[in-house]
Design a protein around this motif. Structure first.
Motif, short mmCIF file in Angstrom:
data_model
loop_
_atom_site.label_atom_id
_atom_site.label_comp_id
_atom_site.label_asym_id
_atom_site.label_seq_id
_atom_site.Cartn_x
_atom_site.Cartn_y
_atom_site.Cartn_z
N SER A 10 0.84 -1.19 0.00
CA SER A 10 0.00 0.00 0.00
C SER A 10 0.89 1.25 0.00
CB SER A 10 -0.92 -0.04 1.24
OG SER A 10 -1.64 1.13 1.40
N THR A 11 1.71 1.38 -1.07
CA THR A 11 2.56 2.58 -1.15
C THR A 11 2.01 3.60 -2.14
OG1 THR A 11 3.92 1.59 -2.89
CG2 THR A 11 4.70 1.34 -0.62
N ALA A 12 1.24 3.12 -3.14
CA ALA A 12 0.74 4.02 -4.18
C ALA A 12 -0.58 3.51 -4.73
CB ALA A 12 1.79 4.16 -5.28
N HIS A 13 -0.66 3.32 -6.06
CA HIS A 13 -1.95 2.99 -6.70
C HIS A 13 -2.51 1.62 -6.35
CE1 HIS A 13 0.92 0.83 -8.97
NE2 HIS A 13 1.14 1.73 -9.91
N THR A 14 -1.64 0.69 -5.92
CA THR A 14 -2.09 -0.70 -5.76
C THR A 14 -2.32 -1.08 -4.30
OG1 THR A 14 -0.96 -1.37 -7.77
CG2 THR A 14 -1.44 -3.12 -6.19
N TRP A 15 -3.53 -1.61 -4.04
CA TRP A 15 -3.75 -2.33 -2.79
C TRP A 15 -3.54 -3.79 -3.14
CZ3 TRP A 15 -4.23 -1.26 2.27
CH2 TRP A 15 -4.58 -2.33 3.11
N GLY A 16 -2.43 -4.35 -2.64
CA GLY A 16 -2.09 -5.72 -3.01
C GLY A 16 -1.96 -6.58 -1.79
N VAL A 17 -2.48 -7.81 -1.88
CA VAL A 17 -2.34 -8.76 -0.79
C VAL A 17 -1.73 -10.04 -1.34
CG1 VAL A 17 -3.56 -10.15 0.95
CG2 VAL A 17 -4.23 -7.77 0.54
N GLY A 18 -0.70 -10.54 -0.67
CA GLY A 18 -0.06 -11.78 -1.10
C GLY A 18 0.17 -12.68 0.10
N ILE A 19 0.18 -13.98 -0.16
CA ILE A 19 0.46 -14.94 0.91
C ILE A 19 1.59 -15.86 0.46
CG2 ILE A 19 -0.47 -16.83 2.32
CD1 ILE A 19 -3.26 -15.50 1.99
N VAL A 20 2.64 -15.93 1.27
CA VAL A 20 3.74 -16.88 1.00
C VAL A 20 3.95 -17.73 2.24
CG1 VAL A 20 4.98 -15.33 -0.60
CG2 VAL A 20 5.57 -15.32 1.83
N ASP A 21 4.53 -18.91 2.04
CA ASP A 21 4.94 -19.66 3.23
C ASP A 21 6.39 -19.31 3.54
OD1 ASP A 21 6.67 -21.46 1.82
OD2 ASP A 21 4.89 -22.58 1.18
N PHE A 22 6.86 -19.76 4.69
CA PHE A 22 8.19 -19.33 5.15
C PHE A 22 9.32 -19.92 4.30
CE2 PHE A 22 7.57 -17.59 9.78
CZ PHE A 22 6.47 -16.85 9.34
N GLU A 23 8.96 -20.88 3.42
CA GLU A 23 9.99 -21.42 2.51
C GLU A 23 10.04 -20.63 1.20
OE1 GLU A 23 8.46 -24.37 4.31
OE2 GLU A 23 10.26 -23.80 5.44
N GLY A 24 9.12 -19.69 1.03
CA GLY A 24 9.15 -18.86 -0.17
C GLY A 24 8.21 -19.30 -1.27
N GLU A 25 7.32 -20.25 -0.97
CA GLU A 25 6.33 -20.62 -2.00
C GLU A 25 5.18 -19.63 -1.97
OE1 GLU A 25 3.49 -24.30 -3.30
OE2 GLU A 25 5.08 -24.70 -1.83
N ASN A 26 4.75 -19.22 -3.17
CA ASN A 26 3.68 -18.23 -3.28
C ASN A 26 2.33 -18.93 -3.31
OD1 ASN A 26 1.97 -16.16 -4.24
ND2 ASN A 26 2.56 -16.59 -6.35
N HIS A 27 1.38 -18.48 -2.48
CA HIS A 27 0.07 -19.13 -2.43
C HIS A 27 -1.05 -18.24 -2.95
CE1 HIS A 27 1.46 -22.68 -0.23
NE2 HIS A 27 2.38 -21.83 0.21
N SER A 28 -0.82 -16.95 -3.07
CA SER A 28 -1.87 -16.08 -3.58
C SER A 28 -1.31 -14.69 -3.86
CB SER A 28 -3.00 -15.98 -2.54
OG SER A 28 -3.82 -14.89 -2.84
N ILE A 29 -1.76 -14.11 -4.98
CA ILE A 29 -1.38 -12.73 -5.29
C ILE A 29 -2.62 -12.04 -5.85
CG2 ILE A 29 -0.38 -13.57 -7.49
CD1 ILE A 29 1.50 -11.12 -7.42
N ILE A 30 -3.16 -11.11 -5.09
CA ILE A 30 -4.38 -10.40 -5.53
C ILE A 30 -4.12 -8.89 -5.42
CG2 ILE A 30 -6.86 -10.04 -5.15
CD1 ILE A 30 -6.51 -12.93 -5.68
N ASN A 31 -4.39 -8.20 -6.52
CA ASN A 31 -4.21 -6.75 -6.56
C ASN A 31 -5.51 -6.05 -6.91
OD1 ASN A 31 -1.48 -6.80 -6.09
ND2 ASN A 31 -0.90 -6.62 -8.24
N ASP A 32 -5.71 -4.89 -6.34
CA ASP A 32 -6.77 -3.99 -6.80
C ASP A 32 -6.11 -2.63 -7.01
OD1 ASP A 32 -9.02 -2.38 -7.21
OD2 ASP A 32 -10.27 -3.73 -6.00
N THR A 33 -6.03 -2.19 -8.26
CA THR A 33 -5.25 -1.00 -8.58
C THR A 33 -6.16 0.18 -8.94
OG1 THR A 33 -3.38 -2.31 -9.29
CG2 THR A 33 -3.46 -0.08 -10.12
N PHE A 34 -5.90 1.30 -8.31
CA PHE A 34 -6.66 2.52 -8.58
C PHE A 34 -6.27 3.07 -9.95
CE2 PHE A 34 -6.66 7.22 -8.44
CZ PHE A 34 -8.03 7.42 -8.31
N MET A 35 -7.26 3.33 -10.79
CA MET A 35 -7.00 3.89 -12.12
C MET A 35 -7.64 5.28 -12.21
SD MET A 35 -5.50 1.77 -14.33
CE MET A 35 -5.02 0.06 -14.32
#
Ligand code: AMP
Ligand code: MG
Length: 336
Positions: A10-35
């Motif tokens: 949440s630094t600029a246009h994008t509200w982004g939420v991601g979930i990773v496990d502690f080994e670095g595997e990515n489980h979800s990447i969801i963005n909602d970007t202000f246009m």
């Protein structure tokens, strides 16, 4: 049992939420970007956008990962740098989740997160990084326990400069991909201001000159928008390439990473690839999905910091809109 970190960007246009496990595997990447419908990013409007969508994006991310909030072990959020009013929303939501769930909280520098997601996704150890986005233009590499900055913009970020020019040309936001497509249809180069000062870059003169070309009576007579787009890209990217090459010669790194939203540009990739070949250096561009702002990069950098230093106290999670990436140490990079 796997441990999970939920990261909030949440630094600029994008509200982004991601979930990773502690080994670095990515489980979800969801963005909602202000246009923005027109003009640039107004912090108050972006803030309203993020306030409107934050819970929805968190819920979508959890269901995408087939997890519930109770499965989350760590909350990470972008603490710096960015637009103050917008950073505050991320900090507020992250603090709230950490306190309600009674789990640790960790603040992350957004620029460092762009480097870390590149290292993870491209499986590279110690790159020189060219980070080019809507808000940042930075050449950095790890040295003496920090991501040192070797070159940066003195005024506009390159993505912002291209977006502003595109807007002047009547194109909608984001302009970067549209300018790339127009530029690919032209071979013509019109001389434009090339401003590299020491190891730093300045894009405002280039922007103004390109804008003047659009307003000139010669426009659509002697040259087209495709030609101006091509000249703008060639000039800006040659500047970035020059600074990256000099930093490469100085640091003697064996890997170069291109990251940030502008990393998607094929012409820029081609130019950086060229200097890497000349220096016998491996080149990687971050996969498109992780190139722009996202919550996964925040989650993963949060895991790295948490595992080396533990979580932050609430009093340590105050936002820092102007923090540079070379102001903080990165203890997880120290060779043990
Ligand atoms: P970020 O700030 O990292 O989320 O990235 C957004 C920026 O990337 C915007 O300025 C976009 O115009 C820019 N961008 C995205 N795709 C491209 C592209 N193909 N060429 C140039 N810029 C791009
Ligand atoms: Mg960014």
């Amino acid at each position: 049992m796997k441990k999970y970190c939920l990261g909030i960007e949440s630094t600029a246009h994008t509200w982004g939420v991601g979930i990773v496990d502690f080994e670095g595997e990515n489980h979800s990447i969801i963005n909602d970007t202000f246009m923005p419908e027109k003009g640039g990013l107004h912090p108050a409007m972006v803030r309203e956008h993020h306030l409107h969508c934050f819970a929805d994006v968190i819920n979508k991310s959890l269901s995408d990962a087939r997890l519930s909030l109770r499965d989350i072990n760590l909350i990470a959020f972008s603490q710096s740098p960015g637009l103050g009013p917008v950073l505050k929303i991320g900090a507020l939501v992250a603090r709230m989740l950490s306190q309600i769930l009674n789990i640790p909280l960790v603040g992350v520098n957004h620029c460092i997160a762009h480097v870390e997601i590149g290292r993870l996704m491209c499986n590279i150890k110690d790159p020189l990084t060219l980070y080019v986005s809507g808000g940042n233009t930075i050449v950095s590499a790890y040295e003496s326990n920090r991501y040192q900055i070797f070159g940066e913009t003195l005024d506009l970020a390159v993505g912002n400069m291209i977006d502003s020019f595109a807007r002047d040309a009547g194109l909608s936001h984001p302009g970067g991909p549209k300018i790339e497509s127009l530029a690919s249809k032209s071979e013509k180069y019109i001389q434009l201001p090339y401003a590299v000062k020491g190891m730093d870059l300045s894009f405002s003169g280039l922007y103004t000159a390109a804008k003047r070309l659009l307003e000139s009576p010669k426009f659509n007579d002697k040259y087209t928008l495709n030609d101006v787009a091509n000249s703008l890209q060639e000039t800006a990217f040659a500047m970035l390439t020059e600074v990256t090459e000099r930093a490469l010669a100085h640091t003697e790194k064996k890997e170069v990473l291109l990251t940030g939203g502008v990393a998607a540009n094929k012409r820029l990739q081609q130019m950086i690839q060229y200097i890497c070949d000349e220096h016998d250096t491996r080149f990687e561009a971050v996969p498109l999905k992780f190139a722009g702002d996202n919550g996964v990069m925040i989650a993963w950098t949060g895991v790295l910091r948490y595992l080396s230093e533990g979580g932050h106290e609430i009093s340590e999670t105050i936002i820092n809109p102007r923090e540079r990436m070379d102001q903080i140490t990165v203890p997880w990079r120290i060779d043990k």
